[in-house]
Design an enzyme around this catalytic site. Structure first.
Site, PDB file in Angstrom:
ATOM      1  N   GLY A  31       0.818  -1.297  -0.136  1.00  0.00           N
ATOM      2  CA  GLY A  31       0.086   0.027   0.044  1.00  0.00           C
ATOM      3  C   GLY A  31       0.726   1.362   0.102  1.00  0.00           C
ATOM      4  O   GLY A  31       2.000   1.289  -0.430  1.00  0.00           O
ATOM      5  N   ALA A  32       0.273   2.356   0.361  1.00  0.00           N
ATOM      6  CA  ALA A  32       0.675   3.825   0.199  1.00  0.00           C
ATOM      7  C   ALA A  32       1.429   4.019  -1.164  1.00  0.00           C
ATOM      8  O   ALA A  32       2.629   4.188  -1.493  1.00  0.00           O
ATOM      9  CB  ALA A  32       2.013   3.953   1.241  1.00  0.00           C
ATOM     10  N   GLY A  36       5.437   4.270  -9.042  1.00  0.00           N
ATOM     11  CA  GLY A  36       6.255   2.788  -9.201  1.00  0.00           C
ATOM     12  C   GLY A  36       5.156   1.762  -8.850  1.00  0.00           C
ATOM     13  O   GLY A  36       5.283   1.006 -10.167  1.00  0.00           O
ATOM     14  N   HIS A  37       4.565   1.912  -8.079  1.00  0.00           N
ATOM     15  CA  HIS A  37       3.447   0.726  -8.124  1.00  0.00           C
ATOM     16  C   HIS A  37       2.433   0.681  -9.479  1.00  0.00           C
ATOM     17  O   HIS A  37       2.223  -0.365  -9.755  1.00  0.00           O
ATOM     18  CB  HIS A  37       2.510   0.619  -6.983  1.00  0.00           C
ATOM     19  CG  HIS A  37       3.276   0.629  -5.391  1.00  0.00           C
ATOM     20  ND1 HIS A  37       3.139   1.709  -4.799  1.00  0.00           N
ATOM     21  CD2 HIS A  37       3.944  -0.443  -4.866  1.00  0.00           C
ATOM     22  CE1 HIS A  37       4.024   1.266  -3.581  1.00  0.00           C
ATOM     23  NE2 HIS A  37       4.232   0.080  -3.845  1.00  0.00           N
ATOM     24  N   LYS A 149      13.617  -2.593  -7.935  1.00  0.00           N
ATOM     25  CA  LYS A 149      14.114  -1.869  -6.650  1.00  0.00           C
ATOM     26  C   LYS A 149      14.357  -2.786  -5.574  1.00  0.00           C
ATOM     27  O   LYS A 149      15.340  -2.689  -4.880  1.00  0.00           O
ATOM     28  CB  LYS A 149      12.895  -0.935  -6.381  1.00  0.00           C
ATOM     29  CG  LYS A 149      13.399  -0.105  -5.138  1.00  0.00           C
ATOM     30  CD  LYS A 149      12.465   1.003  -4.748  1.00  0.00           C
ATOM     31  CE  LYS A 149      12.365   1.468  -3.395  1.00  0.00           C
ATOM     32  NZ  LYS A 149      11.604   0.781  -2.630  1.00  0.00           N
ATOM     33  N   ASP A 150      13.373  -3.758  -5.440  1.00  0.00           N
ATOM     34  CA  ASP A 150      13.590  -4.822  -4.267  1.00  0.00           C
ATOM     35  C   ASP A 150      14.149  -5.911  -5.217  1.00  0.00           C
ATOM     36  O   ASP A 150      13.767  -7.296  -5.256  1.00  0.00           O
ATOM     37  CB  ASP A 150      12.279  -5.183  -3.836  1.00  0.00           C
ATOM     38  CG  ASP A 150      11.786  -4.064  -2.891  1.00  0.00           C
ATOM     39  OD1 ASP A 150      12.163  -3.692  -2.034  1.00  0.00           O
ATOM     40  OD2 ASP A 150      10.796  -3.201  -3.584  1.00  0.00           O
ATOM     41  N   VAL A 176      10.955   2.668 -11.058  1.00  0.00           N
ATOM     42  CA  VAL A 176      10.451   3.908 -11.398  1.00  0.00           C
ATOM     43  C   VAL A 176      11.104   5.146 -10.364  1.00  0.00           C
ATOM     44  O   VAL A 176      11.077   4.743  -9.405  1.00  0.00           O
ATOM     45  CB  VAL A 176       9.189   3.683 -11.408  1.00  0.00           C
ATOM     46  CG1 VAL A 176       8.470   5.271 -11.834  1.00  0.00           C
ATOM     47  CG2 VAL A 176       8.378   2.674 -12.235  1.00  0.00           C
ATOM     48  N   SER A 186       7.304   4.062  -0.825  1.00  0.00           N
ATOM     49  CA  SER A 186       6.476   4.381   0.043  1.00  0.00           C
ATOM     50  C   SER A 186       7.029   5.108   1.192  1.00  0.00           C
ATOM     51  O   SER A 186       6.423   5.993   2.018  1.00  0.00           O
ATOM     52  CB  SER A 186       5.421   3.312   0.572  1.00  0.00           C
ATOM     53  OG  SER A 186       4.933   2.660  -0.393  1.00  0.00           O
TER      54      SER A 186
END
Ligand code: AMP
Length: 279
Positions: A31-32, A36-37, A149-150, A176, A186
């Site tokens: 969430g948040a 990017g998401h 990113k992860d 992103v 986030s």
């Protein structure tokens, strides 16, 4: 968009969709939501008939209770964003149902979860693997989308899907960034104004090391980057490692799998990570 809280309900919905020959693209998140998401979700939408997004701040992947408590949450804003991109289902389960019993799953990722994030955050990847494998089991997606990113998480999820033969295609999506280079996260919203101004130096240092990388050795790149991070007094470096892109083993020579640099540091009480691909 339908908002689903119950595990049984999302399982039934996904079964019906698969029976109807619909392909499901799935994006798990905490969430948040930010751009990017949403970029991952747009891709999932483009490549599948149905988009399912989960929002779940997974308590068992946090080894630091304060980090869990401070993790930003805004489900109303999230569901508005999801609605506006045309998400079909938001799965928003409750921790009490997800972890009604103490989880017992164990995984063997060899070296992959021993280094970097795994070393700094004991139990983190077991927590990630538990929630992602359960979500895959309930939602049974054709494809699931994860951000580079992860990077270590993405590598571990790919290994999990292979080892357990879960039959989900893992789609890796590029990082992103904000215009100033900061990787969207986030956690960025927790940065003070002054810390937000300093934060883009993370990527600036990595990019500078990239521009030097053709002419210096991997050990020299590593020393250069660590030194540059130490020169920024507000940065508290946790690790910077240069690793093989597949095995995540720290390396000193180029390998054919590719070479990535991964950093985690604290700024203003916020933990930030970034990744750069060298070769
Ligand atoms: P999170 O909600 O932070 O767990 O992230 C959910 C998914 O979005 C993970 O696969 C992340 O890697 C991905 N993601 C988060 N931020 C970015 C970003 N800036 N660029 C690309 N993917 C991202």
């Amino acid at each position: 968009m339908k908002i689903i809280n119950s595990i049984q309900e999302i399982t039934e919905i996904s079964r019906a969709l698969r029976l109807d020959n619909k392909t499901i693209g799935f994006v798990p998140t905490m969430g948040a939501l930010h751009k990017g998401h949403l970029t991952l979700m747009q891709r999932a939408k483009d490549e599948n008939d149905i988009l399912i997004v989960s929002v779940f701040v997974n308590p068992i992947q946090f080894n630091n209770p304060e980090d869990l408590e401070k993790y930003p949450r805004d489900i109303d804003a999230d569901s508005n964003k999801l609605e506006s991109i045309g998400c079909d289902y938001l799965f928003y389960p409750k921790a009490e149902e997800v972890y009604a019993q103490e989880p017992t799953e164990e995984f063997n990722f060899g070296n992959l979860d021993k280094v970097m994030e795994g070393e700094q955050r004991p139990g983190h990847f077991r927590g990630v693997a538990i929630i992602v494998s359960r979500l895959f089991n309930w939602i049974n997606p054709n494809k699931a989308y994860f951000g580079e990113k992860d990077f270590q998480q993405l590598t571990i999820i790919k290994a999990m899907v292979n080892n357990l033969d879960l039959g989900v295609e893992i789609v890796a999506c590029p990082i992103v960034r904000e215009e100033d280079g900061l990787a969207m996260s986030s956690r960025n919203q927790r940065l003070s104004t002054s810390a937000r101004e300093i934060a883009p130096r993370i990527n600036a240092i990595l990019r500078k090391s990239y521009s030097l990388s053709e002419n210096i050795s991997i050990s020299q790149i590593k020393s250069f980057v660590i030194n540059e991070f130490k020169l920024v007094k507000d940065f508290e470096l946790e690790y910077f490692e240069i690793v093989d892109a597949k095995t995540l083993e720290p390396i000193t020579q180029r390998t054919e799998n590719g070479v990535v640099g991964c950093v985690a540091l604290w700024l203003d009480g916020v933990r930030l990570i970034d990744v750069i691909r060298y070769y």
